[in-house]
Design a protein around this motif. Structure first.
Motif, PDB file in Angstrom:
ATOM      1  N   VAL A   1     -10.981  -3.816  -1.279  1.00  0.00           N
ATOM      2  CA  VAL A   1     -10.091  -2.649  -1.325  1.00  0.00           C
ATOM      3  C   VAL A   1     -10.563  -1.590  -0.338  1.00  0.00           C
TER       4      VAL A   1
ATOM      5  N   ALA B   1      -5.302 -10.134  -2.599  1.00  0.00           N
ATOM      6  CA  ALA B   1      -4.472  -9.136  -3.270  1.00  0.00           C
ATOM      7  C   ALA B   1      -5.180  -7.783  -3.291  1.00  0.00           C
TER       8      ALA B   1
ATOM      9  N   TRP C   1      -4.846  -6.164   0.239  1.00  0.00           N
ATOM     10  CA  TRP C   1      -3.530  -5.616   0.556  1.00  0.00           C
ATOM     11  C   TRP C   1      -3.134  -4.481  -0.373  1.00  0.00           C
ATOM     12  N   THR C   2      -3.675  -4.454  -1.579  1.00  0.00           N
ATOM     13  CA  THR C   2      -3.456  -3.299  -2.452  1.00  0.00           C
ATOM     14  C   THR C   2      -4.093  -2.062  -1.836  1.00  0.00           C
TER      15      THR C   2
ATOM     16  N   PHE D   1      -1.524   1.140  -0.558  1.00  0.00           N
ATOM     17  CA  PHE D   1      -1.556   2.471  -1.157  1.00  0.00           C
ATOM     18  C   PHE D   1      -2.208   3.503  -0.235  1.00  0.00           C
TER      19      PHE D   1
ATOM     20  N   GLY E   1       1.870  -2.506  -1.874  1.00  0.00           N
ATOM     21  CA  GLY E   1       0.720  -2.348  -2.757  1.00  0.00           C
ATOM     22  C   GLY E   1       0.993  -2.858  -4.159  1.00  0.00           C
ATOM     23  N   LEU E   2       2.186  -2.551  -4.699  1.00  0.00           N
ATOM     24  CA  LEU E   2       2.539  -3.035  -6.034  1.00  0.00           C
ATOM     25  C   LEU E   2       2.662  -4.555  -6.055  1.00  0.00           C
TER      26      LEU E   2
ATOM     27  N   ALA F   1       1.156  -6.678  -4.061  1.00  0.00           N
ATOM     28  CA  ALA F   1      -0.176  -7.263  -3.938  1.00  0.00           C
ATOM     29  C   ALA F   1      -0.916  -7.232  -5.272  1.00  0.00           C
ATOM     30  N   GLY F   2      -0.772  -6.111  -6.004  1.00  0.00           N
ATOM     31  CA  GLY F   2      -1.405  -6.041  -7.314  1.00  0.00           C
ATOM     32  C   GLY F   2      -0.845  -7.076  -8.272  1.00  0.00           C
TER      33      GLY F   2
ATOM     34  N   ALA G   1       4.803  -8.717   0.275  1.00  0.00           N
ATOM     35  CA  ALA G   1       3.467  -8.927  -0.286  1.00  0.00           C
ATOM     36  C   ALA G   1       3.320 -10.340  -0.819  1.00  0.00           C
TER      37      ALA G   1
END
Length: 393
Positions: free
Chosen positions: A9, A140, A143-144, A148, A259-260, A262-263, A312
C-alpha cells in the motif's frame, strides 16, 4: 502478510504521490502553461518524455534480479530509489523559477526512481505471494493504495495549483517518499545474497519461456490489451463541452472506483480461488463498454464510477495471470517485461480507437466495438484455456 500488505500500500501510494498522477502534476502543468507559455502539444510532449523510464522497466528487472547492491536485491535498491526521489523533489523546490530543462531533468529523475521502485515492489509481490491468493491480495493492496492516494493528489494538487507556489508543491511531494524510505530501512526484512548472477536469471527466464504457460499467457495479454479503446478527452471537450474541472472530478471518481474495486478483489481472493482469465475478460469488457453510456455530466459520473470498479477487476486479474507465470529467480525481469508489453498493447488499442473515431465512428460505437472484440476474442481464449488446462491462476 499484513506487514507486507502495508508495504505494498505504501509503495503504490508513494507512486501515486510522485508521478502517477503526482501531487505536483496540476501545479506543474499550470506553471508550464501559464509561466513558460507551453502549448498543448508541448505540454503533452513534456508529459510523454518524463514517462520514458517506465518503458525501460525490464532493464531495472535485470539489474535488481542479477546485481545485488550491498548484498541485497530489494531493500538497498528501494532505499536508493527513495534517496533519488526525495533529493530530486527537494532540488526542484529550491529553484524559485525553474526553466523547462531543469524541470525536465528533475522530473525524469523522479520518474526513473519511481519506475525502478515499481519493479522492486512487483518483484517482492511475486516472490512473497507465490500462491494465487497471496499474489492477488498483495496486488489488491497495491492498487488500493494507488487508487485512494490518487484521489487525494488530484484534490490537493488542484488547491496547490491555485493557491501555492510550484516550489511548495515539490517540497510537499518529498514527504511520502521520505516516509517510505524510513519504513523500508526499518521494517523490510531481507537476507544478504551475493550468489545470484545475470546469467543464472536469464537461463531461468529462457527455460520458462520454453514452456507453453509463459508464452501463451504473453499472447493472451497482448490480445486482450490491444482491443480498441475510445479516447475520452476530445469527446468530453468537443462534443459534451465538459470543462477541465469536471474532467478532473471524473478522473478522481474513476480512481475511487479503482480503489474500491481493488479492495473488493483482495477480499474475494482471500475467500475463494478466483477464475482470473474470465474475470480479466469480463472486467475489461465492462470497463470499455461503460464509456458508450456517457451522454452528459450526470451519466458521466455513473460511467466513471463503474469503469473504475471494472478496471480494477480486469487489470488485477490480468496481472495475477502474469505474476503466476514468473519463474523463480527472474521474477523482476519477467514481470516487468510482460507488464511493459501489456502497456504497449494498450497504447496500440488506444491509437486504434482514436483512429476509428477520426474516421467517423461514434464514440459509443468505438466503445461497443472494443467491448465486442473483448467478448469474442476473450471467449475464444477462455475456451482454449479450459480445454488445455493452461492459464488457470
Amino acid at each position: 502478510m499484513n506487514t507486507l500488505m502495508a508495504l505494498m500500500v505504501l509503495l503504490y501510494a508513494t507512486q501515486a504521490a510522485c508521478i502517477n498522477p503526482g501531487l505536483a502534476f496540476l501545479p506543474l502543468a499550470s506553471y508550464l502553461s501559464d509561466s513558460l507559455g507551453f502549448s498543448a502539444a508541448q505540454l503533452a510532449g513534456f508529459q510523454a518524455t518524463v514517462m520514458l523510464p517506465w518503458f525501460t522497466k525490464p532493464l531495472w528487472g535485470i539489474l535488481t534480479d542479477g546485481f545485488p547492491l550491498w548484498g541485497y536485491r530489494v531493500k538497498s535498491y528501494l532505499a536508493l530509489c527513495g534517496v533519488v526521489i526525495v533529493a530530486s523533489f527537494i532540488g526542484l523546490g529550491c529553484w524559485p523559477q525553474p526553466s523547462a530543462s531543469v524541470l525536465m531533468v528533475g522530473i525524469l529523475m523522479v520518474s526513473t526512481g519511481v519506475a525502478c521502485a515499481d519493479v522492486l515492489a512487483d518483484r517482492l509481490m511475486v516472490i512473497e505471494g507465490r500462491t494465487q491468493a497471496g499474489i492477488n491480495r498483495l496486488q489488491a493492496a497495491q492498487w488500493t493504495g494507488l487508487g485512494f492516494t490518487a484521489i487525494a493528489m488530484y484534490g490537493l494538487g488542484g488547491w496547490l495549483a491555485d493557491g501555492a507556489s510550484l516550489s511548495w508543491a515539490f517540497f510537499l511531494s518529498a514527504l511520502l517518499p521520505l516516509l517510505s524510505l524510513g519504513w523500508v530501512l526499518r521494517h523490510l526484512p531481507e537476507k544478504a545474497n551475493y550468489t545470484i548472477t545475470v546469467k543464472q536469471n536469464w537461463q531461468r527466464f529462457w527455460q520458462a519461456l520454453q514452456q507453453p504457460g509463459l508464452r501463451q499467457t504473453l499472447v493472451w495479454v497482448v490480445l486482450i490489451q490491444v482491443s480498441p479503446l475510445p479516447v475520452d478527452y476530445p469527446y468530453q471537450r468537443e462534443v459534451l463541452a465538459f470543462d477541465n474541472t469536471l474532467i478532473g472530478q471524473l478522473k478522481a471518481l474513476e480512481y475511487l472506483g479503482l480503489g474500491l474495486g481493488a479492495g473488493a478483489f483482495g477480499w474475494g481472493a482471500r475467500q475463494w480461488r478466483l477464475p482470473l482469465l474470465p474475470l480479466a475478460i469480463i472486467g475489461s469488457a465492462i470497463a470499455t463498454l461503460s464509456l458508450a453510456f456517457m451522454q452528459d455530466a450526470t451519466s458521466a459520473y455513473g460511467v466513471y464510477g463503474i469503469r473504475g470498479l471494472a478496471q480494477a477487476v480486469g487489470m488485477l486479474s490480468l496481472l495475477g495471470l502474469i505474476a503466476a507465470r514468473c519463474p523463480p529467480g527472474a521474477e523482476g525481469f519477467t514481470y516487468a517485461l510482460m507488464v511493459s508489453v501489456s502497456n504497449l498493447a494498450m497504447g496500440i488499442g488506444l491509437v486504434m480507437g482514436g483512429q476509428l473515431y477520426d474516421w467517423g465512428l461514434s464514440f459509443a460505437g468505438v466503445a461497443a466495438m472494443g467491448a465486442g472484440y473483448l467478448v469474442l476474442c476473450g471467449g475464444a481464449i477462455a475456451l482454449y484455456a479450459r480445454f488445455t488446462n493452461v492459464g488457470r491462476g
